[in-house]
Design an enzyme around this catalytic site. Structure first.
Site, short mmCIF file in Angstrom:
data_model
loop_
_atom_site.label_atom_id
_atom_site.label_comp_id
_atom_site.label_asym_id
_atom_site.label_seq_id
_atom_site.Cartn_x
_atom_site.Cartn_y
_atom_site.Cartn_z
N ARG A 70 4.56 -6.80 -46.02
CA ARG A 70 3.87 -7.31 -45.08
C ARG A 70 4.35 -6.39 -43.79
O ARG A 70 3.30 -6.16 -42.93
CB ARG A 70 3.96 -8.92 -44.51
CG ARG A 70 3.41 -9.18 -43.39
CD ARG A 70 3.18 -10.62 -43.12
NE ARG A 70 4.70 -11.15 -42.88
CZ ARG A 70 5.08 -12.40 -42.72
NH1 ARG A 70 4.45 -13.39 -43.55
NH2 ARG A 70 6.28 -12.71 -42.33
N MET A 95 -6.22 -14.64 -40.22
CA MET A 95 -5.35 -15.65 -41.17
C MET A 95 -4.24 -15.29 -41.60
O MET A 95 -3.72 -16.08 -42.46
CB MET A 95 -6.39 -16.37 -42.33
CG MET A 95 -7.71 -16.97 -41.57
SD MET A 95 -7.26 -18.38 -40.43
CE MET A 95 -8.78 -18.83 -39.85
N VAL A 97 0.20 -14.25 -41.42
CA VAL A 97 1.31 -14.47 -40.29
C VAL A 97 1.61 -12.75 -40.12
O VAL A 97 1.88 -12.20 -40.89
CB VAL A 97 2.39 -15.13 -41.24
CG1 VAL A 97 3.72 -14.98 -40.19
CG2 VAL A 97 2.01 -16.42 -41.24
N ASN A 112 -3.56 -15.35 -29.27
CA ASN A 112 -4.24 -16.19 -30.72
C ASN A 112 -4.98 -17.40 -29.90
O ASN A 112 -4.65 -17.75 -29.02
CB ASN A 112 -3.22 -16.62 -31.54
CG ASN A 112 -3.53 -17.24 -32.77
OD1 ASN A 112 -4.62 -16.74 -33.25
ND2 ASN A 112 -2.98 -18.31 -33.15
N HIS A 114 -6.45 -21.03 -31.55
CA HIS A 114 -6.01 -22.03 -32.51
C HIS A 114 -6.73 -23.21 -32.30
O HIS A 114 -6.75 -23.74 -31.13
CB HIS A 114 -4.51 -22.45 -32.42
CG HIS A 114 -4.06 -23.32 -33.48
ND1 HIS A 114 -3.94 -22.57 -34.59
CD2 HIS A 114 -3.85 -24.49 -33.55
CE1 HIS A 114 -3.74 -23.74 -35.50
NE2 HIS A 114 -3.68 -24.84 -34.75
N ASP A 146 4.23 -15.41 -31.09
CA ASP A 146 5.84 -15.07 -30.95
C ASP A 146 5.93 -15.06 -32.47
O ASP A 146 4.96 -14.87 -33.47
CB ASP A 146 6.60 -15.83 -30.24
CG ASP A 146 6.42 -17.28 -30.80
OD1 ASP A 146 5.93 -17.56 -31.70
OD2 ASP A 146 7.12 -18.19 -30.07
N GLU A 179 -13.62 -22.83 -27.54
CA GLU A 179 -12.85 -21.78 -28.18
C GLU A 179 -13.61 -20.53 -27.31
O GLU A 179 -13.00 -19.68 -26.91
CB GLU A 179 -13.02 -21.45 -29.34
CG GLU A 179 -11.92 -22.46 -30.32
CD GLU A 179 -11.71 -22.34 -31.73
OE1 GLU A 179 -11.70 -21.00 -32.06
OE2 GLU A 179 -12.04 -23.15 -32.74
C1 GAR Z 1 -11.57 -20.42 -35.32
O1 GAR Z 1 -11.96 -22.05 -35.12
C2 GAR Z 1 -10.06 -19.94 -35.09
O2 GAR Z 1 -9.61 -20.79 -33.87
C3 GAR Z 1 -9.33 -20.40 -36.06
O3 GAR Z 1 -10.49 -19.98 -36.97
C4 GAR Z 1 -11.72 -19.76 -36.71
C5 GAR Z 1 -12.08 -18.51 -36.34
O4 GAR Z 1 -13.69 -18.45 -36.29
N1 GAR Z 1 -8.06 -19.64 -36.18
C6 GAR Z 1 -7.04 -20.24 -36.73
O5 GAR Z 1 -7.32 -21.22 -37.48
C7 GAR Z 1 -6.01 -19.55 -36.90
N2 GAR Z 1 -4.77 -20.22 -37.43
P1 GAR Z 1 -14.24 -17.15 -36.10
O6 GAR Z 1 -14.00 -16.36 -37.13
O7 GAR Z 1 -15.76 -17.79 -35.83
O8 GAR Z 1 -13.78 -16.78 -34.73
#
Ligand code: GAR
Length: 222
Positions: A70, A95, A97, A112, A114, A146, A179
């Site tokens: 990684r 997606m 880490v 980020n 979430h 972080d 979002e």
């Molecule tokens: C979004 O809902 C984002 O918050 C989530 O994935 C989706 C991506 O949608 N992120 C996570 O779950 C990160 N752990 P997008 O590709 O249409 O922006």
């Protein structure tokens, strides 16, 4: 503000890229002192890369399988971001880490998004987990990344209600709408140099009060 003077943003993606699109749209609508200059994906055919191409933003695929660890994979990503002189890294549906080395290199320069009200429901598939748990409110969080998973200092949160007849899809869609509002907002506050991290808390410089809740939002002073 001329594009050349804008904050240079690199966006890390794994999928469809609707948050990426919201950031691009905010810039093109003249609402951001920040421009996406490169989109980096760990998934070769991620639709987000197509969105980048359509807006003449450099697309980059970095293959996780082509790297032994990684750390090495994240080094390759960091090299792309550095090559594009990125000042802020935005994770938008990325997606994986990130390595400690990557976080260290871009400390407090990685955001980020979430789809839950952190620190509740970190990790993956959180809209379904929120629904299954029976929460009455959910929402979304923009935070600085972080070394932990979804643990960094919180910048903005938006709240949405959860209804009895919600499915994972309806709840996800309600959250996603917010979002798309709070991510560009957080980036703009950063671009204006107004975000100050003190320990776990993020304050907005230049304001001494917080706005009251408005339309389900709660954010540090706009
Ligand atoms: C979004 O809902 C984002 O918050 C989530 O994935 C989706 C991506 O949608 N992120 C996570 O779950 C990160 N752990 P997008 O590709 O249409 O922006």
């Amino acid at each position: 503000m001329a594009t050349k003077d804008k904050l240079r943003v690199g966006v890390l993606v794994s999928g469809r890229g609707s948050n990426l699109q919201a950031i691009i749209d905010a810039n093109e609508a003249g609402k951001l002192d920040a421009a996406v200059v490169v989109v980096v994906s760990d998934v070769k055919d991620a639709y987000a890369l197509e969105r980048a191409r359509r807006h003449r933003i450099a697309p980059a695929f970095v293959d996780p399988k082509a790297h032994a660890s990684r750390e090495a994979f994240n080094e390759a990503m960091a090299a792309v971001l550095t090559e594009h002189q990125v000042g802020l890294v935005c994770l938008a549906g990325y997606m994986r880490v990130l390595s400690a080395g990557f976080i260290h290199r871009f400390r407090h320069r990685i955001m980020n998004i979430h789809p839950a009200l952190l620190p509740s429901f970190p990790g993956l598939h959180v809209q379904g987990k929120s629904l299954h748990h029976g929460v009455k409110f959910s929402g979304c969080t923009v935070h600085f990344a972080d070394e932990g998973v979804d643990t960094g200092p919180i910048i903005i949160q938006a709240i949405v209600p959860v209804f009895d007849d919600d499915t994972e899809d309806t709840l996800s869609a309600r959250i996603l709408k917010y979002e798309h509002q709070i991510y560009p907002r957080a980036i703009q506050l950063y671009a204006e140099g107004r975000l100050e991290v003190r320990g776990r808390r993020v304050f907005c410089k230049g304001s001494d009060s917080e706005r009251p809740i408005k339309e389900g939002w709660r954010y540090i002073h706009p």
